[in-house]
Structures are given as structure tokens and as C-alpha cells.
Design a protein around this motif. Structure first.
Motif, PDB file in Angstrom:
ATOM      1  N   ASN A  15       2.740 -20.845  39.662  1.00  0.00           N
ATOM      2  CA  ASN A  15       3.904 -20.705  38.784  1.00  0.00           C
ATOM      3  C   ASN A  15       4.206 -19.227  38.561  1.00  0.00           C
ATOM      4  O   ASN A  15       3.303 -18.392  38.556  1.00  0.00           O
ATOM      5  CB  ASN A  15       3.629 -21.367  37.427  1.00  0.00           C
ATOM      6  CG  ASN A  15       3.706 -22.881  37.514  1.00  0.00           C
ATOM      7  OD1 ASN A  15       3.864 -23.445  38.594  1.00  0.00           O
ATOM      8  ND2 ASN A  15       3.587 -23.532  36.378  1.00  0.00           N
ATOM      9  N   TYR A  16       5.468 -18.952  38.343  1.00  0.00           N
ATOM     10  CA  TYR A  16       5.894 -17.568  38.110  1.00  0.00           C
ATOM     11  C   TYR A  16       6.231 -17.378  36.633  1.00  0.00           C
ATOM     12  O   TYR A  16       7.067 -18.102  36.081  1.00  0.00           O
ATOM     13  CB  TYR A  16       7.120 -17.253  38.984  1.00  0.00           C
ATOM     14  CG  TYR A  16       7.699 -15.878  38.757  1.00  0.00           C
ATOM     15  CD1 TYR A  16       6.893 -14.748  38.768  1.00  0.00           C
ATOM     16  CD2 TYR A  16       9.073 -15.694  38.554  1.00  0.00           C
ATOM     17  CE1 TYR A  16       7.420 -13.477  38.563  1.00  0.00           C
ATOM     18  CE2 TYR A  16       9.615 -14.436  38.353  1.00  0.00           C
ATOM     19  CZ  TYR A  16       8.774 -13.328  38.353  1.00  0.00           C
ATOM     20  OH  TYR A  16       9.300 -12.070  38.145  1.00  0.00           O
TER      21      TYR A  16
ATOM     22  N   PHE B 208       8.277 -22.318  36.852  1.00  0.00           N
ATOM     23  CA  PHE B 208       8.442 -21.080  36.077  1.00  0.00           C
ATOM     24  C   PHE B 208       7.758 -21.231  34.718  1.00  0.00           C
ATOM     25  O   PHE B 208       7.816 -22.297  34.099  1.00  0.00           O
ATOM     26  CB  PHE B 208       9.926 -20.786  35.816  1.00  0.00           C
ATOM     27  CG  PHE B 208      10.697 -20.219  36.986  1.00  0.00           C
ATOM     28  CD1 PHE B 208      10.073 -19.838  38.169  1.00  0.00           C
ATOM     29  CD2 PHE B 208      12.087 -20.051  36.887  1.00  0.00           C
ATOM     30  CE1 PHE B 208      10.806 -19.307  39.231  1.00  0.00           C
ATOM     31  CE2 PHE B 208      12.826 -19.527  37.939  1.00  0.00           C
ATOM     32  CZ  PHE B 208      12.191 -19.153  39.115  1.00  0.00           C
ATOM     33  N   ASP B 209       7.198 -20.155  34.251  1.00  0.00           N
ATOM     34  CA  ASP B 209       6.735 -20.090  32.874  1.00  0.00           C
ATOM     35  C   ASP B 209       7.648 -19.140  32.120  1.00  0.00           C
ATOM     36  O   ASP B 209       7.944 -18.048  32.601  1.00  0.00           O
ATOM     37  CB  ASP B 209       5.275 -19.626  32.828  1.00  0.00           C
ATOM     38  CG  ASP B 209       4.370 -20.631  33.513  1.00  0.00           C
ATOM     39  OD1 ASP B 209       4.286 -21.763  33.016  1.00  0.00           O
ATOM     40  OD2 ASP B 209       3.802 -20.295  34.568  1.00  0.00           O
ATOM     41  N   ILE B 210       8.069 -19.577  30.942  1.00  0.00           N
ATOM     42  CA  ILE B 210       9.047 -18.810  30.164  1.00  0.00           C
ATOM     43  C   ILE B 210       8.481 -18.508  28.777  1.00  0.00           C
ATOM     44  O   ILE B 210       7.516 -19.132  28.345  1.00  0.00           O
ATOM     45  CB  ILE B 210      10.383 -19.562  30.032  1.00  0.00           C
ATOM     46  CG1 ILE B 210      10.177 -20.922  29.339  1.00  0.00           C
ATOM     47  CG2 ILE B 210      11.007 -19.750  31.417  1.00  0.00           C
ATOM     48  CD1 ILE B 210      11.469 -21.603  28.946  1.00  0.00           C
TER      49      ILE B 210
ATOM     50  N   GLY C 175      14.028 -28.472  34.826  1.00  0.00           N
ATOM     51  CA  GLY C 175      13.336 -28.376  33.545  1.00  0.00           C
ATOM     52  C   GLY C 175      11.900 -28.875  33.602  1.00  0.00           C
ATOM     53  O   GLY C 175      11.006 -28.296  32.966  1.00  0.00           O
ATOM     54  N   GLU C 176      11.657 -29.923  34.390  1.00  0.00           N
ATOM     55  CA  GLU C 176      10.297 -30.488  34.400  1.00  0.00           C
ATOM     56  C   GLU C 176       9.296 -29.595  35.125  1.00  0.00           C
ATOM     57  O   GLU C 176       8.101 -29.856  35.099  1.00  0.00           O
ATOM     58  CB  GLU C 176      10.301 -31.909  34.989  1.00  0.00           C
ATOM     59  CG  GLU C 176      10.744 -32.017  36.428  1.00  0.00           C
ATOM     60  CD  GLU C 176      12.241 -32.266  36.585  1.00  0.00           C
ATOM     61  OE1 GLU C 176      13.017 -31.945  35.635  1.00  0.00           O
ATOM     62  OE2 GLU C 176      12.647 -32.750  37.652  1.00  0.00           O
ATOM     63  N   ARG C 177       9.798 -28.537  35.758  1.00  0.00           N
ATOM     64  CA  ARG C 177       8.859 -27.589  36.384  1.00  0.00           C
ATOM     65  C   ARG C 177       8.808 -26.260  35.611  1.00  0.00           C
ATOM     66  O   ARG C 177       8.433 -25.227  36.146  1.00  0.00           O
ATOM     67  CB  ARG C 177       9.253 -27.374  37.848  1.00  0.00           C
ATOM     68  CG  ARG C 177       8.982 -28.639  38.678  1.00  0.00           C
ATOM     69  CD  ARG C 177       8.769 -28.340  40.136  1.00  0.00           C
ATOM     70  NE  ARG C 177      10.046 -28.316  40.857  1.00  0.00           N
ATOM     71  CZ  ARG C 177      10.354 -27.424  41.783  1.00  0.00           C
ATOM     72  NH1 ARG C 177       9.508 -26.458  42.091  1.00  0.00           N
ATOM     73  NH2 ARG C 177      11.519 -27.475  42.388  1.00  0.00           N
TER      74      ARG C 177
ATOM     75  N   GLU D  59      -0.646 -19.238  36.622  1.00  0.00           N
ATOM     76  CA  GLU D  59       0.580 -18.643  36.076  1.00  0.00           C
ATOM     77  C   GLU D  59       0.495 -17.139  36.317  1.00  0.00           C
ATOM     78  O   GLU D  59      -0.313 -16.451  35.703  1.00  0.00           O
ATOM     79  CB  GLU D  59       0.625 -18.959  34.571  1.00  0.00           C
ATOM     80  CG  GLU D  59       1.704 -18.239  33.837  1.00  0.00           C
ATOM     81  CD  GLU D  59       1.746 -18.606  32.361  1.00  0.00           C
ATOM     82  OE1 GLU D  59       1.300 -19.697  31.963  1.00  0.00           O
ATOM     83  OE2 GLU D  59       2.238 -17.766  31.591  1.00  0.00           O
ATOM     84  N   LEU D  60       1.324 -16.663  37.221  1.00  0.00           N
ATOM     85  CA  LEU D  60       1.251 -15.253  37.605  1.00  0.00           C
ATOM     86  C   LEU D  60       2.608 -14.587  37.476  1.00  0.00           C
ATOM     87  O   LEU D  60       3.630 -15.163  37.830  1.00  0.00           O
ATOM     88  CB  LEU D  60       0.763 -15.144  39.060  1.00  0.00           C
ATOM     89  CG  LEU D  60      -0.633 -15.728  39.328  1.00  0.00           C
ATOM     90  CD1 LEU D  60      -0.878 -15.861  40.826  1.00  0.00           C
ATOM     91  CD2 LEU D  60      -1.707 -14.885  38.673  1.00  0.00           C
TER      92      LEU D  60
END
Lengths: 408, 408
Positions: free
Chosen positions: A63-64, A85-87, A103-105, A284-285
Motif C-alpha cells: 500500500n502507498y 492507498f493509506d490516507i 474506496g475499499e482499497r 504501508e510504505l
């Protein structure tokens, strides 16, 4: 004289001019339309992700964390390269959705989520990494109002931290996550609520170049996840293991050995405890994926000598490159990698400091560096500008405004 | 427990609610439309300037360095309160002219002025504080192209600095100004060029609370100006003596005694050397005029306990208040003045840390402060937010966006 950091692999040079993705410096500046200019390389990001995937177990998602760099064209490219994606805010939620990430990712962490941010995230089907029991209550209440079952994960404040981590995100009292000891109770509670439980997020630290420390932290993350799932009697659908992979910024820094991390993860996923055998694992990078793939280009406006010291004064500065100036999250200022981008084939002959155009002594991009002789009109390159550059700097300071940005 | 800085004079309280200019907290937030919100007080700025003028010799001009705060309504108010603006970029030039300050009352300092910035300034009749001999050449060339006689002053890099200065702007090798020893030659050269010579700018330091240190530095500025004018054989039409007046931010800081500075300046202007008797004197102040007249209001989103420590998590953070978070120009983080703005009449009963909503441990607005018990929905006030707040912070960080700002 003070050393410069190591220039990342992947940049080219022809006739002494820096190249990014085979495009020459003058062409890059022409495309940007002006200096100062951030240039990000699509190919370097793609290669970084491919190299990472080659060593990781195939079952681990990459994940970014878009906080590292949310430049719109880069985000768009990222949707095809990573698994999610991580927000960290409602603003980033809009960017992620606009880029086309479903959204689910997407997962949303951050200690101060406002009700309207929770509402937007739940509506979009985004996973909320809950940072407190009261945030859980608010999310459940908003889910009821919306008639939706929110996707909820729990961010754990672990009792350990990533050794030698650039920033302390865990271990001891922290505003992030829920203390590990209180997590099983919340897991059991969520099991009885109208929500979709999406597992745990355990983030132990960031910006580490020590593979053994990362392997050790990942081992502790897996052990903690197992213990919490066992205590709660609730299986884990997802485990976000955080990131922590660092990049070399400073002289003496050695790139992270991802091969040994990948090997350790392969061993770990081959020998999972029963609580984790049906779990989906996420890394998560942020910085690690994009940091080295960007360069900041700024033109020399003046060359001056004061008390025998040479200053190269540029049209850029800390308003675009706060971290490179040593003013963000660092105690001791050290030089990022830098070069005179149109004199790469010239010998270093003098010690000069590269400063920005701001009227403050904080605005120093390279301190007492050994460089070729540079003149007004030349272009300075500050490397490692792909993460926490443009968006993490005070671009309005002194009326300057943002730099140009291009993705090539 | 760590102490908070001293709350500036001039704020009010009624029924436990903070007031600014007689307007209650809830009304301020309603006017701003949202939190986070910067509130600046017109009256407090006017009182500060009036108090300063009351002690200064009438012949000394008070100029405002707009880099401290260039919020449009504030700049507009400032045009009526001060004698001129000091700017640091082409962007600030546009702001100053838009606010209605005439070009001949604006001076422009900054080490990396681009040709287009020089052109705009010369066209507007702004005084350029030249930072190098090559900048002088560029300004003269542009003046010839435009058929205009540029107004040129010389920024001097003095051989001394303001003792105990918050930032080292002078003394030794610096990117700012021209080493004092080289200034007379440039003065003589400018006397023969088609330009209007506007004297010297000598800036010795900033953010000092030590009146004696400021008096000493001002004495050295006058002596250096006299020596340079004598050496050059060129009279000085203007001397910009810089600023350096600090404000209290931290526990133990004592406000600057401007009375003794004014008295010393009165003695100095009563006993000027012949080179300076026809000279106009300017003080250039930014932070001192506006810093204490602003407060940052941010709402508590969550209250959480981790390992026994209380965290109040707000909807604001370092993206608006970089300096208050300890990440801009400071080595050791100390607490700014802060309060729970809707519980001013409640006793402090617990130690809590006030943090922002950003997902980084850097985002701390007050560390381990003794406060009344606060709950989500309460409003935190961070004082001393009038200078180097909104514009000196990375508002785009983590997709957050700028705070609201109002002038009351």
C-alpha cells in the motif's frame, strides 16, 4: 567542509547535464516552465515497487501512504502500481478517490478525524483505522445515521518500537492508536456491532535503514497480532504491518537490504500461528516508494563571497524543501545529496554553501559542500525530493508560492 | 509537567470564554466559519504601535516587515499605522502595493532577487536593499533598460551581531548583505550611476528580549553607518537600522523594555555625527508589531489516555503552527502560551498534551501542560500566533489545507 548525502541510483547524465528518465535538464526545466521545479520519475517509482514485490511474499499487499507525495499525476500512476492507498485526512480521501483508487482499497489513519471526515470515509467504503475507543463510538454512530456498516480496523499502540526509527510512532504514551492492552476488549465489542471488522494496524516506526531492526519489529508485530486475536477470540481478516523502510539521505547512509527483509517475511508467512492463517497482510510504505524518485531543481540567482566563504543563492529554498534545510524533524542539520545539475562532468574545486532566496539563516540547502565552480544561471539539484518535499513545506512563506512539479 | 509560555496582555475573558477585542470565543468561531482559525486583533496592533511611537524619537520611522504576517486585511490596516513596508519577495511586493502602500515607502531585501522581481520593484519605485555587488549590476542594467533611475540602498553585513539574537543574521560569513569592508567602494560607485542612492540597511539580529543588547547593537549600527559614510565620502539619506525587538514566547521570558530603548535612541539622535545629521532613520519590525496580537483557535476532536498520559487531539496542528510545534528555528521544543479558551475560569487539574490531527509525532502544540479538564468540542487557544504562523507553516501537509483567518 561537510559531506553531501549519496545521490540515488537511477538518474542519468549526458554532456554533464542531469537526466531523469532520459530527459535532459534543459528539457525538464522547459517542461516545468520555470524553476524551482520538482521532477518525479514514473519509471523509478515503478522499478522500486517491482524490486520490492520481487522479494516479498506474493500474499503481502503493498500500500502507498499518499502523505509522502500526493501530486495528482503521481497518485494516478500509483493506482496501477500498488494494491491500496493509506490516507491521513479528508483532503487525502478526496485525492485518493479522484485518482481512481476504489474506496475499499483505502485505509484512513490519523488521531484527529473529524465527524465529517468519518462520514465521508464511511460513505466511500474506506477502512477506518480507529485511534481511540471514542472514535469507534463516533464511527459507529455515523454508520447508524447513514445506514451503512462501517469498515473498522483498530490501530494499536504497541509496547515496542522500531529500533533506530527516524520518528517515534510507538512504544510508551502516544497520541496514535489504542494501547495494546485495551485492544482485545474493543475487538470483542466491534464483533457485536453493525460494522465490518477489518483487523489491526500496527505501526512501529519509520525511516529505518536497519533491515535487522525491521525484521525484528515485523516479528513483534506478528506476535502481538496473534496475541491480541487470541485474547479477543476474534480472527483477523487484515493486518496492516506498517512500514518503516527508510531511504539514504546523508553521507554514510547505506540503502536498506530489502532482500533479507523479504526472506524473513517469506519464512514468517510460511509459519503463521492459527490466528493469522486466513489474514491478509499489508505493508504501508510512503517515503520508500517515492522519496528517491524525485529531484528538486533550483536556479542560482547570485554567487557571492562573504568573509572568504562562497554562497550560491538560489531561487528556491526551505519554502519547498523544509526537511532538506534541516528544519523538520531533525535535531542536527546534515546535507542531503546535491549537485550542480548542469556541471556533472566538472571536478569539484571549491567549498560553497547553497542557500535559498529567503531572508532567513534557516534557509540553507547545502552547507559547505565541495562542488564544481558554479555561476548564476546554473541549476542546483537537491535529491531525495520525492517524499515530504512540496507538500511538507511552507510554500507561502515570504510570499513565494509553490514550486512547479512534473512527473516524467 | 512542562510550563506554558506567558499569555500576552490584551485578551479578555467573560464567563470563562476568551475574548478578542470584546468579541466572545463563540462569536469569533462563528465569524471564522470553522476551526482551526487565526484571530488577529486590529486594536492590539494599533496599541502596540502607539506605545512604540510614544517612546521613540519622532524622527524615526516605524516600518512593518510584512513577512511576519501578510494577511490581506491586516496589511490594509497596517498602511494607516506604519510609515512603510519592508518586503522580501516579488509576491510580497504585489501584496504591499495591493494594500495601498506607495512604492516609495517600500523597501525590498532578500538575498536571491530574480530579474523579474528587480524589474517589478524598480518600476514601482521601491527601494532595493542590494545584497551583493552583482545584484547592484543587475539592478542598474534593468534601470537602464527601463529608462528609470532605481532607488538603491546597500544592505550591509556588519562585523557584529545582536547579542542573544534568536537568529544569526549578521557577524561573520553570511548570505545576507555585503561585507562592511566592501561597502564604501560600492557607495562611491553608485554615486556615479544613474540611480537614487537610498542609504544603508544594517540588520544585526532578531527576536531579542534584552533591551541593553538592542541598545548596544543600535549604537554599533550608528557607528558603522558613520564610518562607512565617512570612508565613502557619501552622505546617507536613509539608515534602516533593522529591528530585533522580540516578544515573550516561553515561561520565564520577560517583555522587552522599549522605554529604555526609546530613551537611548533619543540620546543618540540628539548627538549624531555630521555624516548622519541629515539622515532619515527607519526601524524595521515584524514580529514585535503583530506577534502577540494573534491567537490560533483549534477544536478538540478527541481526548485519549495512553499509558496514563492524557492527549487532547485537535483539528489543527503544525500545518498551521509549525513554530509552536517546535519544528522551525528551534533546537529545544518549549511550550508556547496556551489555554482551554472556553474554560478560562476553571482550575487546572490535570497534565495533558495538546497535539494536532496529523499522523506524526512532530505535531505537538503543548507538551505535558497543566490544564483544566478539557473535552471534545472545547477550543484550545495557542497564543503568540500573530507572526510567522499561517504563512510560515506547511498548510498542504497531509492534505489538510489552510486555517481560516479573521481580523477583528
Amino acid at each position: 567542509m561537510k559531506p553531501l548525502g549519496p545521490i540515488p541510483m537511477g538518474f542519468g547524465s549526458a554532456h554533464g547535464q542531469l537526466q531523469v528518465g532520459g530527459i535532459s535538464l534543459s528539457e525538464l526545466v522547459a517542461r516545468g516552465g520555470r524553476t524551482p521545479l520538482f521532477v518525479y520519475s514514473r519509471a523509478m517509482v515503478a522499478e522500486r515497487i517491482a524490486a520490492l514485490r520481487a522479494v516479498l511474499p506474493r500474499s503481502i499487499s503493498v500500500n502507498y501512504a499518499i502523505k509522502a507525495n500526493s501530486f495528482t499525476p503521481l497518485l494516478s500512476a500509483m493506482t496501477k502500481l500498488v494494491d491500496g492507498f493509506d490516507i491521513a485526512s479528508g483532503g487525502e480521501l478526496a485525492m485518493a478517490l479522484n485518482a481512481g483508487m476504489p474506496g475499499e482499497r483505502i485505509s484512513f489513519a490519523g488521531p484527529g478525524k473529524r465527524d465529517e471526515e468519518l462520514r465521508a470515509a464511511i460513505t466511500a467504503g474506506v477502512t477506518l483505522n480507529l485511534e481511540s475507543e471514542s472514535e469507534a463510538e463516533r464511527a459507529l454512530a455515523i454508520g447508524r445515521q447513514l445506514g451503512a456498516a462501517p469498515r473498522l480496523a483498530i490501530r494499536v499502540n504497541p509496547d515496542f518500537e522500531l529500533r533506530g526509527s527516524g520518528m517515534k510512532m510507538a512504544g510508551g504514551a502516544k497520541p496514535f492508536g489504542i494501547d495494546a492492552g485495551r485492544v482485545p476488549a474493543l475487538m470483542r465489542k466491534l464483533a457485536d456491532e453493525p460494522c465490518e471488522f477489518r483487523g489491526l494496524h500496527i505501526f512501529a516506526g519509520s525511516q529505518s535503514l536497519d533491515a535487522q531492526a525491521i525484521i525484528e519489529a515485523q516479528g513483534k508485530v506478528l506476535a502481538l497480532a496473534d496475541r491480541l486475536a487470541s485474547d479477543a477470540g476474534v480472527p483477523l481478516p487484515v493486518l496492516n504491518m506498517g512500514g518503516g523502510f527508510g531511504i539514504p539521505y546523508f553521507a554514510g547512509d547505506v540503502p536498506l537490504d530489502i532482500g533479507v527483509i523479504g526472506a524473513a517475511l517469506n519464512r514468517a508467512v510460511g509459519d503463521l500461528p492459527p490466528t493469522l492463517t486466513r489474514c491478509e497482510f499489508h505493508l504501508e510504505l510512503g517515503r520508500y516508494l517515492v522519496g528517491e524518485a524525485g529531484v528538486y531543481l533550483t536556479r542560482i540567482v547570485d554567487r557571492k563571497v562573504s568573509h572568504g566563504e562562497v554562497f550560491l543563492i538560489t531561487d528556491g529554498g526551505l519554502h519547498h524543501q523544509l526537511a532538506a534545510s534541516g528544519n523538520f524533524g531533525t535535531v542536527v542539520r546534515r546535507n542531503y545529496p546535491a549537485a550542480i545539475a548542469n556541471r556533472l562532468n566538472e571536478e569539484p574545486v571549491e567549498v560553497a554553501s547553497i542557500v535559498g532566496c529567503l531572508c532567513t539563516p534557516l534557509d540553507r540547502l547545502a552547507d559547505k559542500a565541495l562542488l564544481p565552480r558554479a555561476e548564476p544561471g546554473d541549476i542546483v539539484a537537491i535529491f531525495c525530493a520525492g517524499a515530504y518535499g512540496a507538500s511538507a513545506s511552507p510554500s507561502s512563506f515570504l510570499g513565494q508560492g509553490p514550486a512547479a512539479e512534473i512527473l516524467v
